[in-house]
Design a protein around this motif. Sequence first.
Motif, PDB file in Angstrom:
ATOM      1  N   UNK A  29       0.881  -1.170  -0.043  1.00  0.00           N
ATOM      2  CA  UNK A  29      -0.104   0.061  -0.030  1.00  0.00           C
ATOM      3  C   UNK A  29       0.940   1.257   0.126  1.00  0.00           C
ATOM      4  N   UNK A  30       0.856   2.270   1.128  1.00  0.00           N
ATOM      5  CA  UNK A  30       1.415   3.342   1.026  1.00  0.00           C
ATOM      6  C   UNK A  30       2.862   3.250   1.703  1.00  0.00           C
ATOM      7  N   UNK A  31       3.124   2.180   1.978  1.00  0.00           N
ATOM      8  CA  UNK A  31       4.478   1.621   2.781  1.00  0.00           C
ATOM      9  C   UNK A  31       5.391   1.358   1.721  1.00  0.00           C
ATOM     10  N   UNK A  32       6.449   2.427   1.511  1.00  0.00           N
ATOM     11  CA  UNK A  32       7.686   1.931   0.588  1.00  0.00           C
ATOM     12  C   UNK A  32       8.368   0.804   1.005  1.00  0.00           C
ATOM     13  N   UNK A  33       9.004   1.375   2.179  1.00  0.00           N
ATOM     14  CA  UNK A  33       9.997   0.457   3.044  1.00  0.00           C
ATOM     15  C   UNK A  33       9.837   0.845   4.313  1.00  0.00           C
ATOM     16  N   UNK A  34       9.805  -0.068   5.605  1.00  0.00           N
ATOM     17  CA  UNK A  34       9.861   0.091   6.726  1.00  0.00           C
ATOM     18  C   UNK A  34      10.040  -1.113   7.552  1.00  0.00           C
ATOM     19  N   UNK A  35      11.104  -1.044   8.695  1.00  0.00           N
ATOM     20  CA  UNK A  35      11.334  -1.960   9.459  1.00  0.00           C
ATOM     21  C   UNK A  35      11.062  -1.541  10.890  1.00  0.00           C
ATOM     22  N   UNK A  36      10.261  -2.491  11.615  1.00  0.00           N
ATOM     23  CA  UNK A  36       9.886  -2.220  13.026  1.00  0.00           C
ATOM     24  C   UNK A  36      10.521  -3.373  13.919  1.00  0.00           C
ATOM     25  N   UNK A  37      11.182  -2.873  14.706  1.00  0.00           N
ATOM     26  CA  UNK A  37      11.643  -3.655  15.882  1.00  0.00           C
ATOM     27  C   UNK A  37      10.817  -3.576  16.839  1.00  0.00           C
ATOM     28  N   UNK A  38      10.059  -4.880  17.306  1.00  0.00           N
ATOM     29  CA  UNK A  38       9.159  -4.860  18.526  1.00  0.00           C
ATOM     30  C   UNK A  38       9.959  -5.401  19.792  1.00  0.00           C
ATOM     31  N   UNK A  59       4.248  14.107  -4.790  1.00  0.00           N
ATOM     32  CA  UNK A  59       2.961  13.804  -5.347  1.00  0.00           C
ATOM     33  C   UNK A  59       2.847  12.239  -5.118  1.00  0.00           C
ATOM     34  N   UNK A  60       3.645  11.771  -4.248  1.00  0.00           N
ATOM     35  CA  UNK A  60       3.510  10.217  -3.969  1.00  0.00           C
ATOM     36  C   UNK A  60       3.434  10.197  -2.371  1.00  0.00           C
ATOM     37  N   UNK A  61       2.356   9.146  -1.865  1.00  0.00           N
ATOM     38  CA  UNK A  61       2.295   9.219  -0.357  1.00  0.00           C
ATOM     39  C   UNK A  61       3.125   8.014   0.143  1.00  0.00           C
ATOM     40  N   UNK A  62       3.828   8.397   1.325  1.00  0.00           N
ATOM     41  CA  UNK A  62       4.636   7.673   2.051  1.00  0.00           C
ATOM     42  C   UNK A  62       4.377   7.402   3.400  1.00  0.00           C
ATOM     43  N   UNK A  63       4.408   6.004   3.985  1.00  0.00           N
ATOM     44  CA  UNK A  63       4.097   5.893   5.514  1.00  0.00           C
ATOM     45  C   UNK A  63       5.415   5.234   6.118  1.00  0.00           C
ATOM     46  N   UNK A  64       5.730   6.052   7.318  1.00  0.00           N
ATOM     47  CA  UNK A  64       6.816   5.337   8.025  1.00  0.00           C
ATOM     48  C   UNK A  64       6.418   5.064   9.434  1.00  0.00           C
ATOM     49  N   UNK A  65       7.357   4.251  10.100  1.00  0.00           N
ATOM     50  CA  UNK A  65       6.761   3.910  11.303  1.00  0.00           C
ATOM     51  C   UNK A  65       8.158   4.029  12.218  1.00  0.00           C
ATOM     52  N   UNK A  66       7.847   4.796  13.380  1.00  0.00           N
ATOM     53  CA  UNK A  66       9.161   5.131  14.197  1.00  0.00           C
ATOM     54  C   UNK A  66       9.010   4.865  15.570  1.00  0.00           C
ATOM     55  N   UNK A  67       9.654   4.489  16.395  1.00  0.00           N
ATOM     56  CA  UNK A  67       9.709   4.281  17.811  1.00  0.00           C
ATOM     57  C   UNK A  67       9.992   5.676  18.668  1.00  0.00           C
ATOM     58  N   UNK A  68       8.946   6.054  19.446  1.00  0.00           N
ATOM     59  CA  UNK A  68       8.881   7.261  20.051  1.00  0.00           C
ATOM     60  C   UNK A  68       9.716   7.250  21.370  1.00  0.00           C
TER      61      UNK A  68
END
Length: 555
Positions: free
Chosen positions: A11-20, A511-520
């Motif tokens: 979807x709108x996530x190009x690349x992301x890595x989440x460390x849980x 013009x492109x949508x990007x979603x990223x995930x970051x630890x706060x």
Amino acid sequence: MLQTLYIENIAVIEKTSIDFKKGLNVLTGETGAGKSIIIDSINAIMGQRTSKEIIRTGEKSALVVAQFENINSNVVEKLEELGFSDDEGTLILQRTLSQNGKSNCKINGRPATVSMLRELSKSLINIHGQHESYELFSPETHIDYIDSFGNCAELLEGYKKEYKEYKILKNKLNDADSDESERLREIDLLSFQSKELFEADIKQDEEESLEAERTYLMSFEKIFSLLNQAKSALGGDDDSVGGVEAVDSAMNSIQRVADYNSEYEKISEQLSDVYYNLRDCSESINDALDSLESDPQRLEEVEERLDLLNRLSRKYNMPCNDLPQLALEMQERLEELLNYDRNRDELIEKCRIAEEKTAVIAEKLSKLRHRVAEDFAKKVKAEMKFLNMPNVEIVPQFERVDFCSKGIDKIELLISANPGETPRPVAKIASGGELSRMMLAIKTVLASTDIIDTLIFDEVDTGISGSAAEKVGLKLKEVSASSQVLCVTHQAQIAALADNHYLIRKQVEQGRTFTDVSELDHNGRKNELARIIGGVNITEAALSHAESMLSEYNN
């Protein structure tokens, strides 16, 4: 537990890595930022059905990789059952989605199937979303909660085994009692077909052998011509010297040279070997020519046999090699039908014994369920009272049914949310918020018996707010003490209780949508809580409230 989730082109996530991490992991973000995409990605790695529409616009494929650490013994056992091994407690699952709708899966780097991912995921992750709350509307799911709480799995498996055997015998008995005219028609057909196949007396690999023989017989003239050519090449004819004579001449010449120089002895010996080998070959070819005969009658026999085999293969729609086994199966069925009365009496007795065995274990299972159901309802009720439903009543209602895949019990959890109300089916009285809290209560009660290391709650706060939301957060925190918990939420009260807080953020670039995930970090959490509390315009009051929540819940 789930340690790392890598997502690419979903979807709108190009690349992301989440460390849980261990404990309570909370994911927040504005509506439409992509929180559901994280859950969709986890569903994909769990082998659930996905659509190619999930692939990012303009890309040919998407990738999801999940790394698990310290996997439990059930996962290790399932890995071995599927033909894989764990890497010192580490498990890496990978799934690539393509625009053609196909998936490419790997387990610890080795090729796997979607169904294998699905099997493994049952012991890895349990996702509770809004749709799962609505499963409470279906009474047939309630019995599963009782069975899980009461550790009924072993007894249930034993029942299913006996029930399966009983069903097979029952169906056979029903078949035996079918229309007499139909039985006679089947006897007539099987008599003819089995006789036809047994008389054919088909041997293993006979068709292949006959085809090879036919090819040889049909090539008689070509074989005769080639053998003659070989004979002439070795033995010579009126116009030329053959290979045998030529080598003999060369051998004699080299032998004479060797009289002058011993170095030529080796060549002489080699030529001698060649000469005798060629002479043997020449004699063999002559023998072959002498014995070669055209056999039109045998060719006709082979053609007729192949025609029969092909006709039978087409008629019964199977390879020739499988026809002898088919004949045996037909004969067995024919004997059953011919010995109808004797077989029927045996079936009746076997069916009676199987029914008794099924009934005995079904009764044991039912007694266990009755014994644990009240305790289960009491514990769920206590959890729901904590979740701001102080007057709730949970009543397990049993109904005895005929043998089915789950035994002889139909169980429905009835609920009364207010004083004086008669407990009724969940679907008739529970609101969205009550459903979410009831399911969370059930998950909490089952947590002690659950083998799953990672629990995911997708918007479990639906329909609740205020103190109810806070108590849901406290309950999630409690569950996270024994299992890793991932929670997607819109409630500040729940987010403030997180051990680890992740922000899902959407932005538009060129013009492109990007979603990223970051630890706060602490300040990031404070700002995100203030946004949830106050909306777009973050005020000092909202920031102060957020700071006090973090201080209260993290001390």
